[in-house]
Design an enzyme around this catalytic site. Structure first.
Site, mmCIF file in Angstrom:
data_model
loop_
_atom_site.group_PDB
_atom_site.id
_atom_site.type_symbol
_atom_site.label_atom_id
_atom_site.label_comp_id
_atom_site.label_asym_id
_atom_site.label_seq_id
_atom_site.Cartn_x
_atom_site.Cartn_y
_atom_site.Cartn_z
ATOM 1 N N GLY A 29 0.774 -1.228 -0.120
ATOM 2 C CA GLY A 29 -0.013 0.031 0.028
ATOM 3 C C GLY A 29 0.834 1.202 0.156
ATOM 4 N N MET B 297 -6.006 -6.774 -4.850
ATOM 5 C CA MET B 297 -5.984 -7.818 -5.944
ATOM 6 C C MET B 297 -7.151 -8.552 -5.996
ATOM 7 S SD MET B 297 -3.065 -7.181 -6.917
ATOM 8 C CE MET B 297 -2.844 -8.424 -8.318
ATOM 9 N N LEU C 86 -13.665 -5.434 -8.095
ATOM 10 C CA LEU C 86 -14.845 -5.288 -7.449
ATOM 11 C C LEU C 86 -16.324 -5.262 -8.259
ATOM 12 C CD1 LEU C 86 -13.531 -2.421 -5.529
ATOM 13 C CD2 LEU C 86 -13.783 -4.475 -4.514
ATOM 14 N N HIS D 221 -3.390 2.676 -11.960
ATOM 15 C CA HIS D 221 -2.701 1.247 -12.698
ATOM 16 C C HIS D 221 -1.448 1.723 -13.405
ATOM 17 C CE1 HIS D 221 -2.821 -1.984 -15.142
ATOM 18 N NE2 HIS D 221 -2.471 -1.553 -16.146
ATOM 19 N N GLU E 292 2.946 7.522 -10.084
ATOM 20 C CA GLU E 292 2.181 7.384 -9.007
ATOM 21 C C GLU E 292 1.952 8.223 -8.231
ATOM 22 O OE1 GLU E 292 1.497 2.909 -8.218
ATOM 23 O OE2 GLU E 292 2.537 2.582 -10.194
#
Length: 538
Positions: free
Chosen positions: A11, A86, A89, A104, A170
């Protein structure tokens, strides 16, 4: 804004967001589906509540998501942020929660799925990046909020690419999106599958700024020998620049970091003038500047301002360099000369000095206007920037160019037409002097320059000292003075009067303007206000 974070491993994006708190956002909870996930310890260290909801071996996706929703129901949150969670949803989860976001590691819609970096390398693309998107029931197919490009270098493998995309891509893009949501600037059009962001409209100062320059060369060293340095180039700039200039004497040593910096300052200064102009720069400050009927005369006047400081300096001309000017230039040590072209005779003279770097800033086909001034001397690159640790300052270039109609006479004595011309020359030259700056001028040549002082009155004293002790064949008696900001007290005017100054140009705007004007009147000095300052701090 409160966030619910969901991750299956470390995370790292969630923890980066927690540490940066973009838009004031903070985590209400971090949930994982793996009891051994390192994100649990990282969140606990930051005081963030955590939940673990593992999926049983024979449990359906919907059942697991219901238990996740039950765990999250204990917390208030406005946005769901996924990071390496992983599991795809379903509507069971998405229909019951606020907007969910994911990041992503590719520029979607290319290279979806879990092995994006491997796909990027196999495809041989030269640019990858990351995508922050709204989560829907597809795999990496929700509406895109923002993207961040990252180059793919020769020799990259999956590990090196993964690290660069994470830390440079990111870590930039995800907090940006959180801040946009926190500021309520995001609108999602589910029917169109698009996202719009208020204020993300481009222009000179866009909400996000991407700069891409190409490495031009490695330099011998930076400002000092213990610092490495390199030169990068923006090939889209058409304005005359030292970065794109041809070095005509190829056998001479290459320009150094300081040479480029000083030559850029010198070239920018002489772009101010339509008339033949010359400037000598030392440590990014003018040692002298002048305009005249010819560049040879302009150079002689510029050099005579402070020939001692001009030793080892940079020369810039805004006309083709002829032999007469070249003879003067090599009469004392100079590092670089910059001009929009050279006569063959001038090059013969200049090439006598082995390490005098000769830069040609004329267009590729050597065109000049009717005046002989290069037709790419017009200012077209509208922004300037200064890198800071952790970011950069960006501003419009100071392209102000005043005329007599812009000046407000505030003293009993009015300046003569000749003084107005001199005051305007002094003002436009002073724009290129480091603040606090004071400049004395006689006609259209500098007489004394006081630069980089923390006290304005000290800058006046320095300019007077330079005029009295260093200038050759001229002094400050009867000269004019330019100040890049207002005089806070009359003491600067008193010092100028002692130096023989007869007219002053300054912005005005001090609480003590009245007493400053009164001091000028007492010394029978003319003074004009510009209404704008011309600070230069780097």
């Amino acid at each position: 804004m409160k966030l619910a974070g969901m991750a299956s491993n470390r995370g790292r994006n969630l923890m980066n967001i927690a540490d940066r708190a973009p838009g004031g956002a903070s985590f209400a909870v971090v949930l994982t589906n793996d009891a051994d996930a390192p994100v649990l310890e990282a969140a606990a260290e930051r005081g963030i509540p955590t939940e673990v909801v593992e999926r049983d071996a024979d449990e359906s996706r919907e059942s697991h998501e219901e238990r996740v929703l039950d765990a999250l129901s204990e917390y208030d949150f406005d946005l769901v942020t996924l990071d390496g969670y992983m599991r795809v949803l379903s509507e069971t989860f998405l229909d019951e929660t606020p907007t969910a976001l994911n990041v992503h590691p590719s520029l979607l819609p290319n290279f979806t799925g879990a092995n994006a970096h491997e796909q990027v390398l196999d495809a041989g693309v030269k640019v990858t990046g990351c995508t922050v998107h709204v989560v829907d029931e597809s795999v990496d197919g929700g509406p895109i909020v923002t993207q961040e490009p990252i180059p793919v270098f020769e020799g990259d493998d999956e590990d090196s690419l993964k690290e660069r995309v994470l830390y440079e891509g990111e870590f930039t893009a995800y907090p940006r999106v959180i801040e946009w949501f926190a500021e309520d600037r995001v609108t999602i059009d589910w029917d169109a599958g698009t996202v719009s962001v208020e204020g993300d409209e481009g222009g000179d100062f866009p909400a996000r700024r991407i700069v891409s320059d190409d490495l031009a060369s490695s330099l011998r060293y930076g400002e000092n020998p213990h610092q490495d340095a390199a030169l990068y180039t923006d090939t889209t700039v058409s304005e005359a620049s030292v970065v794109h200039a041809d070095q005509l004497n190829e056998g001479a040593k290459a320009l150094s970091y300081n040479n480029y910096n000083d030559a850029d300052g010198a070239l920018n200064l002489i772009k101010e003038f339509e008339e033949p102009a010359a400037a000598v720069i030392k440590h990014t400050n003018p040692a002298g500047c002048a305009t005249a009927d010819s560049v040879a005369d302009a150079y002689e006047k510029a050099l005579s301002t402070d020939p001692m400081s001009a030793f080892g300096g940079i020369v810039a001309l805004n006309r083709e360099c002829d032999a007469a000017t070249a003879e003067q230039i090599i009469d004392s040590f100079k590092e670089v000369v910059v001009a929009p072209g050279y006569t063959d005779a001038a090059l013969d003279v200049l090439f006598e000095k082995d390490n005098l770097r000769v830069l040609d800033v004329s267009p590729g086909d050597g065109r000049t206007g009717e005046s002989g001034r290069s037709d790419n001397f017009e200012v077209t690159d509208s922004l300037t920037e200064k890198p800071l640790v952790g970011g950069r300052l960006v501003q419009e270039r100071d392209t102000q160019h005043l005329s007599a109609d812009d000046l407000e006479v505030v003293t009993e004595r009015e300046p003569t037409d000749e003084q107005i011309e001199s005051l305007l020359f002094a003002w436009h030259t002073l724009k290129h002097v480091k603040s606090n700056g004071i400049l004395f001028a006689d006609g259209t040549e500098t007489v004394g320059i006081g630069m980089g002082q923390v006290s304005r009155v000290d800058a006046v004293r320095l300019a007077a000292m330079k005029a009295d002790e260093h200038a050759e064949g001229k002094d400050s008696e009867g000269a004019v003075m330019a100040s890049d900001a207002f005089f806070p007290f009359p003491d600067g005017i008193e010092e100028a009067a002692d130096a023989g100054i007869e007219a002053v140009i300054q912005p005005g705007g001090s609480k003590n303007d009245e007493s400053v004007i009164e001091a000028a009147d007492e010394h029978d000095m003319a003074m004009v206000f510009t209404g704008q300052r011309s600070f230069r701090h780097d």
